[in-house]
Design a protein around this motif. Sequence first.
Motif, PDB file in Angstrom:
ATOM      1  N   SER A  72       0.824  -1.213   0.000  1.00  0.00           N
ATOM      2  CA  SER A  72       0.000   0.000   0.000  1.00  0.00           C
ATOM      3  C   SER A  72       0.860   1.267   0.000  1.00  0.00           C
ATOM      4  N   GLY A  73       2.180   1.100  -0.142  1.00  0.00           N
ATOM      5  CA  GLY A  73       3.087   2.251  -0.037  1.00  0.00           C
ATOM      6  C   GLY A  73       2.943   3.228  -1.186  1.00  0.00           C
ATOM      7  N   LYS A  74       3.307   4.462  -0.920  1.00  0.00           N
ATOM      8  CA  LYS A  74       3.369   5.478  -1.971  1.00  0.00           C
ATOM      9  C   LYS A  74       4.322   6.558  -1.491  1.00  0.00           C
ATOM     10  N   MET A  75       4.606   7.519  -2.335  1.00  0.00           N
ATOM     11  CA  MET A  75       5.434   8.649  -1.891  1.00  0.00           C
ATOM     12  C   MET A  75       4.908   9.915  -2.508  1.00  0.00           C
ATOM     13  N   ASN A  76       4.664  10.894  -1.656  1.00  0.00           N
ATOM     14  CA  ASN A  76       4.099  12.155  -2.142  1.00  0.00           C
ATOM     15  C   ASN A  76       5.074  12.866  -3.079  1.00  0.00           C
ATOM     16  N   LEU A  77       4.477  13.685  -3.932  1.00  0.00           N
ATOM     17  CA  LEU A  77       5.262  14.472  -4.877  1.00  0.00           C
ATOM     18  C   LEU A  77       6.263  15.339  -4.102  1.00  0.00           C
ATOM     19  N   HIS A  78       7.522  15.293  -4.508  1.00  0.00           N
ATOM     20  CA  HIS A  78       8.561  16.068  -3.817  1.00  0.00           C
ATOM     21  C   HIS A  78       9.690  16.395  -4.781  1.00  0.00           C
TER      22      HIS A  78
ATOM     23  N   PHE B 129       9.775  17.719  -9.826  1.00  0.00           N
ATOM     24  CA  PHE B 129       8.954  17.061  -8.812  1.00  0.00           C
ATOM     25  C   PHE B 129       8.680  15.624  -9.251  1.00  0.00           C
ATOM     26  N   HIS B 130       8.591  14.733  -8.282  1.00  0.00           N
ATOM     27  CA  HIS B 130       8.330  13.325  -8.578  1.00  0.00           C
ATOM     28  C   HIS B 130       7.790  12.638  -7.333  1.00  0.00           C
ATOM     29  N   GLY B 131       7.204  11.468  -7.535  1.00  0.00           N
ATOM     30  CA  GLY B 131       6.686  10.689  -6.411  1.00  0.00           C
ATOM     31  C   GLY B 131       6.315   9.298  -6.887  1.00  0.00           C
ATOM     32  N   VAL B 132       5.718   8.534  -5.985  1.00  0.00           N
ATOM     33  CA  VAL B 132       5.259   7.190  -6.344  1.00  0.00           C
ATOM     34  C   VAL B 132       3.767   7.134  -6.084  1.00  0.00           C
ATOM     35  N   LYS B 133       2.992   6.965  -7.160  1.00  0.00           N
ATOM     36  CA  LYS B 133       1.527   6.956  -7.038  1.00  0.00           C
ATOM     37  C   LYS B 133       1.027   5.681  -6.392  1.00  0.00           C
ATOM     38  N   LYS B 134       1.568   4.550  -6.840  1.00  0.00           N
ATOM     39  CA  LYS B 134       1.132   3.273  -6.264  1.00  0.00           C
ATOM     40  C   LYS B 134       2.082   2.152  -6.623  1.00  0.00           C
ATOM     41  N   ILE B 135       1.937   1.066  -5.883  1.00  0.00           N
ATOM     42  CA  ILE B 135       2.676  -0.162  -6.159  1.00  0.00           C
ATOM     43  C   ILE B 135       1.690  -1.114  -6.846  1.00  0.00           C
TER      44      ILE B 135
END
Length: 218
Positions: free
Chosen positions: A125-131, A186-192
Amino acid sequence: MSALQHDLFVTEPVLPAGITLFRGWISPAQSRDVLDEMLSVFEAAPPYRLRVKSGAYVINRMTNCGELGWHSDERGYRYVDRHPELDVPWPPIPPAIRALAVKAAQEAGAPFVPDACLVNFYEASGKMNLHQDHDEKDFAWPIVSFSFGCDAIFALGGAKRRDPVQGVTLSHGDVLVMHGESRMRFHGVKKIVPGTAPFAHPAVPEGGRLNLTFRRAG
Ligand code: MD6
Ligand code: FE
């Protein structure tokens, strides 16, 4: 659609200058060696939960190796030279893994002398906000990212937070280099994407993903 047709017709996204994606650059056999070596890193520097200024925990567990490691707590974001919970120096980046990161950057046309490797553990369920990665001293150095385990839908944006984002799938063995004019996007991870890992490994959260990002922080 057959595998061959898939290769012929599923086109790669067009990526902007300064974003270099090497698909499957780390072979399955090599990736096992990298993950095996990372297990010793995690023994010396156990993954832990960082907090942000509000005291809230960030989503993914993290750890570091190298001279410096990225850390966050109530005082904010910064690089530190010790594991904050154990109060011991970060373990070195395993030399063979560091050499791979340098080689990938070189193939992307970016000189690289990394001194830090941030490890992100994504549960399913991990993700990473835009940064933006902006805690390093000199943005002329690239950032090199290795992906393992399940696919991530990576969000690649622009220079401003509100710029449109492009989705890029990052799979096991893929290497992404952010450099030059794209270093500060900017970049992030939306979903796995569940069920997409080629094999399970104790270094990778079950049904999740492991990401290593190599930097020159100091
Ligand atoms: C990740 N990656 O792929 C998160 N940062 O899990 C990053 O935040 C990142 O992939 C800088 C450069 C490349 C990256
Ligand atoms: Fe980042």
